[in-house]
Motif scaffolding. Structure first.
Motif, PDB file in Angstrom:
ATOM      1  N   ILE A   1      -8.825   4.275   5.371  1.00  0.00           N
ATOM      2  CA  ILE A   1      -9.538   5.442   4.857  1.00  0.00           C
ATOM      3  C   ILE A   1      -9.218   5.640   3.382  1.00  0.00           C
ATOM      4  N   TYR A   2      -7.949   5.586   3.018  1.00  0.00           N
ATOM      5  CA  TYR A   2      -7.565   5.831   1.621  1.00  0.00           C
ATOM      6  C   TYR A   2      -8.157   4.762   0.704  1.00  0.00           C
ATOM      7  N   GLU A   3      -8.112   3.508   1.122  1.00  0.00           N
ATOM      8  CA  GLU A   3      -8.659   2.431   0.286  1.00  0.00           C
ATOM      9  C   GLU A   3     -10.149   2.646   0.048  1.00  0.00           C
ATOM     10  N   GLN A   4     -10.865   3.123   1.076  1.00  0.00           N
ATOM     11  CA  GLN A   4     -12.293   3.383   0.890  1.00  0.00           C
ATOM     12  C   GLN A   4     -12.525   4.616   0.007  1.00  0.00           C
ATOM     13  N   LEU A   5     -11.668   5.624   0.139  1.00  0.00           N
ATOM     14  CA  LEU A   5     -11.803   6.803  -0.712  1.00  0.00           C
ATOM     15  C   LEU A   5     -11.603   6.466  -2.182  1.00  0.00           C
ATOM     16  N   MET A   6     -10.790   5.468  -2.451  1.00  0.00           N
ATOM     17  CA  MET A   6     -10.513   5.067  -3.833  1.00  0.00           C
ATOM     18  C   MET A   6     -11.537   4.072  -4.378  1.00  0.00           C
ATOM     19  N   THR A   7     -12.464   3.682  -3.521  1.00  0.00           N
ATOM     20  CA  THR A   7     -13.533   2.767  -3.945  1.00  0.00           C
ATOM     21  C   THR A   7     -14.675   3.585  -4.552  1.00  0.00           C
TER      22      THR A   7
ATOM     23  N   TRP B   1     -20.506   4.329  -4.553  1.00  0.00           N
ATOM     24  CA  TRP B   1     -21.672   3.497  -4.208  1.00  0.00           C
ATOM     25  C   TRP B   1     -21.242   2.219  -3.473  1.00  0.00           C
ATOM     26  N   GLN B   2     -19.923   1.945  -3.447  1.00  0.00           N
ATOM     27  CA  GLN B   2     -19.432   0.779  -2.721  1.00  0.00           C
ATOM     28  C   GLN B   2     -18.673   1.158  -1.453  1.00  0.00           C
ATOM     29  N   GLN B   3     -18.487   2.447  -1.204  1.00  0.00           N
ATOM     30  CA  GLN B   3     -17.706   2.873  -0.052  1.00  0.00           C
ATOM     31  C   GLN B   3     -18.399   2.523   1.256  1.00  0.00           C
ATOM     32  N   ASP B   4     -17.594   2.148   2.237  1.00  0.00           N
ATOM     33  CA  ASP B   4     -18.094   1.910   3.582  1.00  0.00           C
ATOM     34  C   ASP B   4     -17.166   2.624   4.556  1.00  0.00           C
ATOM     35  N   LEU B   5     -17.438   3.903   4.760  1.00  0.00           N
ATOM     36  CA  LEU B   5     -16.606   4.733   5.620  1.00  0.00           C
ATOM     37  C   LEU B   5     -17.151   4.833   7.039  1.00  0.00           C
ATOM     38  N   ARG B   6     -18.215   4.061   7.296  1.00  0.00           N
ATOM     39  CA  ARG B   6     -18.804   4.107   8.632  1.00  0.00           C
ATOM     40  C   ARG B   6     -17.759   3.725   9.681  1.00  0.00           C
ATOM     41  N   GLY B   7     -17.625   4.564  10.669  1.00  0.00           N
ATOM     42  CA  GLY B   7     -16.706   4.264  11.752  1.00  0.00           C
ATOM     43  C   GLY B   7     -15.267   4.658  11.496  1.00  0.00           C
ATOM     44  N   LEU B   8     -14.908   4.991  10.245  1.00  0.00           N
ATOM     45  CA  LEU B   8     -13.519   5.330   9.955  1.00  0.00           C
ATOM     46  C   LEU B   8     -13.212   6.791  10.242  1.00  0.00           C
ATOM     47  N   TYR B   9     -14.234   7.659  10.164  1.00  0.00           N
ATOM     48  CA  TYR B   9     -14.028   9.058  10.494  1.00  0.00           C
ATOM     49  C   TYR B   9     -14.282   9.247  11.994  1.00  0.00           C
ATOM     50  N   GLY B  10     -13.902  10.385  12.500  1.00  0.00           N
ATOM     51  CA  GLY B  10     -14.076  10.629  13.924  1.00  0.00           C
ATOM     52  C   GLY B  10     -12.794  10.331  14.672  1.00  0.00           C
ATOM     53  N   ALA B  11     -12.922  10.054  15.978  1.00  0.00           N
ATOM     54  CA  ALA B  11     -11.759   9.880  16.847  1.00  0.00           C
ATOM     55  C   ALA B  11     -11.490   8.413  17.130  1.00  0.00           C
TER      56      ALA B  11
ATOM     57  N   PHE C   1       0.825  -1.204   0.000  1.00  0.00           N
ATOM     58  CA  PHE C   1       0.000   0.000   0.000  1.00  0.00           C
ATOM     59  C   PHE C   1       0.860   1.255   0.000  1.00  0.00           C
ATOM     60  N   TRP C   2       1.888   1.277   0.830  1.00  0.00           N
ATOM     61  CA  TRP C   2       2.649   2.505   1.064  1.00  0.00           C
ATOM     62  C   TRP C   2       3.698   2.783   0.001  1.00  0.00           C
ATOM     63  N   LEU C   3       4.015   1.802  -0.822  1.00  0.00           N
ATOM     64  CA  LEU C   3       5.033   2.010  -1.849  1.00  0.00           C
ATOM     65  C   LEU C   3       4.651   3.174  -2.758  1.00  0.00           C
ATOM     66  N   ASP C   4       5.508   4.190  -2.816  1.00  0.00           N
ATOM     67  CA  ASP C   4       5.354   5.381  -3.656  1.00  0.00           C
ATOM     68  C   ASP C   4       4.184   6.287  -3.260  1.00  0.00           C
ATOM     69  N   LYS C   5       3.539   6.028  -2.118  1.00  0.00           N
ATOM     70  CA  LYS C   5       2.518   6.954  -1.644  1.00  0.00           C
ATOM     71  C   LYS C   5       3.176   8.281  -1.252  1.00  0.00           C
ATOM     72  N   LYS C   6       2.506   9.378  -1.570  1.00  0.00           N
ATOM     73  CA  LYS C   6       2.987  10.709  -1.205  1.00  0.00           C
ATOM     74  C   LYS C   6       2.400  11.061   0.166  1.00  0.00           C
ATOM     75  N   VAL C   7       3.285  11.237   1.128  1.00  0.00           N
ATOM     76  CA  VAL C   7       2.872  11.468   2.515  1.00  0.00           C
ATOM     77  C   VAL C   7       3.404  12.820   2.978  1.00  0.00           C
ATOM     78  N   PHE C   8       2.542  13.603   3.595  1.00  0.00           N
ATOM     79  CA  PHE C   8       2.936  14.887   4.185  1.00  0.00           C
ATOM     80  C   PHE C   8       2.869  14.753   5.700  1.00  0.00           C
ATOM     81  N   ILE C   9       3.968  15.062   6.392  1.00  0.00           N
ATOM     82  CA  ILE C   9       4.030  14.939   7.842  1.00  0.00           C
ATOM     83  C   ILE C   9       4.392  16.283   8.440  1.00  0.00           C
ATOM     84  N   THR C  10       3.567  16.784   9.347  1.00  0.00           N
ATOM     85  CA  THR C  10       3.967  17.942  10.143  1.00  0.00           C
ATOM     86  C   THR C  10       4.588  17.418  11.437  1.00  0.00           C
ATOM     87  N   GLY C  11       5.603  18.105  11.920  1.00  0.00           N
ATOM     88  CA  GLY C  11       6.263  17.642  13.136  1.00  0.00           C
ATOM     89  C   GLY C  11       7.145  16.432  12.900  1.00  0.00           C
TER      90      GLY C  11
END
Length: 386
Positions: free
Chosen positions: A249-255, A258-268, A9-19
């Motif tokens: 989260i990213y895998e669901q965003l790329m789905t 109409w097939q996304q299931d983001l329930r429970g992934l947002y929030g704390a 998953f992480w290979l060649d992903k563009k990641v921005f990190i603060t701190g």
């Protein structure tokens, strides 16, 4: 449900990190580099000497930008230019005792710095999983025996804790106001962990760095609050949770929507150890001394600034949503931490290759132990978390 941090998953992903120059940011950056991610970081210069970021030689390994999270234009420009797949926002004033001395700065950094990152998300034109790191101290701590859940009231006695509660409110507000039905899919979650220990933390007024400095100098370890109880965990535990959450989260965003299931992934999300790792400061110090001989000195004073004496987290949401659970127990966490510092004390301060090898070895050990646990279904139970 996949519960492993996946290099595929992480290979060649563009990641921005603060701190990224901080203690947790350095461990996270090294882990992501091992996974093949491309990193752009924004942070102040390391404010300790030594500093893990410099010991690991990370400035040469990623796109390294020195700047203040309170510089709104800089934050916006870097995020817009990078168009990251994943953001980890760790930049903060992270010390309770310092927040009493620098209360306004603490609120500016922790709340407005968070708001500026949230605002910058509006410029993104591609999917982005955004993980905002706050703290377990954001809860209204009643000093009770029960663990806090993600829907418990926020609060905070000291300026640091209350500023992190303020950051949580801002994250929830921006998510609901600007990204809930956004045309550009932006996934936003906050993560709460605290009392993280591990090699390379050199901050002031933290028990493990204080202990290591004392042992290296052959002095007694100063202990301010020996009876305070904390949920001690190795730094790799919450970082593994952050990586898992970003993956999901990213895998669901790329789905297709109409097939996304983001329930429970947002929030704390809470990321903490099992209750068996909720130990006193005295237990921690005596555990350290079982691996590195020395003594400790009780320096508790009656007029010290307020610090919580009891704090636990409930992590069933992370378990049921991500199949995340702690890998290393209290004893192994202490052993891994002391091993890092002891071996580091034998190295030349400028030997970045040796420091990277030491730190990478612990990351690999953690991933191997996580893999074994995942492949042992009988051990993957919520009872282990509780």
């Amino acid at each position: 449900m996949e519960s492993m941090v996946k290099s595929s998953f992480w290979l060649d992903k563009k990641v921005f990190i603060t701190g990224h120059t901080g203690f947790k940011g350095s461990w996270l950056s090294l882990w992501l580099l091992q996974l093949g991610a491309k990193i752009k970081g924004l942070s102040l210069e390391p404010n300790t000497h030594p500093a893990l970021f410099e010991q690991l030689g990370l400035a040469e390994q990623l796109s390294h930008h020195i700047g203040d999270i309170r510089d709104r234009e800089l934050v916006s420009r870097l995020i817009h230019q990078w168009q990251p797949d994943v953001i980890f926002h760790l930049a903060a004033q992270p010390l309770v005792r310092r927040s009493y001395l620098e209360s306004v700065e603490t609120w500016n950094i922790n709340v407005m710095g968070t708001v500026y990152v949230l605002e910058a998300l509006k410029s993104l034109t591609t999917p982005c999983a955004s993980i905002f790191i706050t703290t377990d101290k954001c809860y209204d701590n009643r000093e009770w025996l029960y663990g806090y859940r993600e829907n418990d009231p926020l609060g905070g006695y000291d300026p640091y804790s209350s500023s992190k509660a303020g950051a949580e409110l801002a994250i929830a507000s921006w998510r609901n106001s600007f990204f809930k039905n956004s045309q550009t899919p932006i996934g936003i979650a906050s993560v709460r962990a605290g009392n993280v220990i591990g090699g390379g933390d050199w901050a002031e007024n933290r028990i493990v760095p204080d202990a290591m400095r004392a042992l290296m100098a052959k002095q007694a370890i100063p202990v301010r609050n020996p009876q305070a109880t904390r949920p001690w965990q190795h730094v790799l535990e919450p970082l593994g949770g952050y990586l898992l959450l970003a993956q999901r989260i990213y895998e669901q965003l790329m789905t297709p929507y109409w097939q996304q299931d983001l329930r429970g992934l947002y929030g704390a999300f809470n990321f903490g150890p099992s209750l068996r790792s909720n130990r006193t400061v005295r237990d921690l110090v005596e555990g350290i001394l079982s691996h590195w001989s020395g003594t400790w000195l009780n320096q508790c004073v009656s007029n010290a600034v307020h610090e919580a004496k009891l704090l636990n987290l409930v992590t069933d949401k992370a378990f049921h949503t991500l199949r995340w659970q702690p890998i290393w127990d209290f004893e192994e966490t202490v052993q891994k931490t002391v091993t890092w510092y002891y071996q580091a004390s034998q190295m030349a301060i400028a030997d970045k290759q040796e420091f990277r090898a030491l730190t990478q070895k612990q990351i690999e050990q953690y991933q191997n132990d996580a893999h074994q646990l995942t492949n042992s279904p009988e051990k993957l139970t919520f009872q282990e978390v509780q």
